[in-house]
Write a protein that holds these residues in place. Structure first.
Motif: not given
Length: 237
Positions: A87-94
């Motif tokens: 699983t790759v989880k984005s923590r960015t708002a874009h």
């Protein structure tokens, strides 16, 4: 990209400045507005912004083994295939990558190693600074975009863009992915996975031949955004 999340666009709960102009210990904000680009006149690691870019990229994603209803097993059976769920989880708002996403790329580098013999059993996404990724690798997980002119040729200038394929990771989203390792004959294996990033695809720099005399491609850094590692042992019946 920011507006697609109502909680951000309606409330403004997370601004661009919070990540790109973080508050310093004295209460003021960093006005360098750090992104992902560094000065390629410097050898890797020596650019004035290198550490700041590294710190920011490390806050951008999380990596995990497994995803819902598909976990990484504790053991494997010799001679049988092994599925490695990620699983790759984005923590960015874009989106990731963003900006000139067609020149940038983020991907997973995967190594499966015989723990006793220290030999490589499986690989995906392994390159040097100057090498292009092997996009024929069907298990390569790559986040980027590609733009084409009206003759469907890849270009690296938005002024010539006629069409686009977007394979970026949307803001605060998750991507599930599997790697398949066949016929493992080892008693124990090490699974080593890193999320990597570089601000330019090497072949894009090569398109700008006039730049290469001053911007050596070997100075193009590959940043480590996140990494995970596990050891599995044989449990044959």
């Amino acid at each position: 990209e920011w507006n697609r999340i109502p909680g951000l666009s309606m409330s403004g709960s997370l601004s661009c400045q919070e990540c790109h102009m973080p508050q310093k210990s004295d209460g003021t904000h960093d006005h360098r507005f750090v992104g992902v680009d560094v000065d390629l006149n410097y050898p890797v690691g020596q650019s004035p912004l290198y550490d700041a870019v590294q710190d920011m990229l490390e806050s951008a994603v999380d990596l995990e083994f497994g995803y819902p209803n598909n976990e990484l097993p504790d053991t494997f059976i010799i001679g049988s295939p092994l599925t490695i769920p990620i699983t790759v989880k984005s923590r960015t708002a874009h989106s990731l990558p963003s900006g000139t996403s067609f020149s940038r790329e983020a991907w997973l580098e995967v190594k499966v190693i015989d723990a006793e013999m220290d030999t490589l059993l499986y690989e995906s996404g392994i390159v040097t600074n100057e090498e292009s990724l092997d996009t024929s690798d069907t298990e390569l997980l790559l986040f980027t975009s590609t733009i084409f002119d009206d003759n469907n040729n890849e270009v690296n200038s938005i002024t010539h863009a006629h069409n686009m394929i977007n394979k970026s990771l949307p803001a605060f989203s998750e991507r599930y992915h599997n790697y398949q390792v066949e016929n493992i004959l080892s008693d124990s294996i090490i699974i080593d996975i890193r999320m990597l990033f570089r601000a330019f695809k090497p072949h894009h720099l090569a398109m700008h031949n006039n730049l290469l005399d001053n911007l050596p491609i070997e100075n193009l850094p590959i940043f480590v955004m996140a990494s995970i590692r596990d050891t599995l042992y044989n449990h044959s019946p």
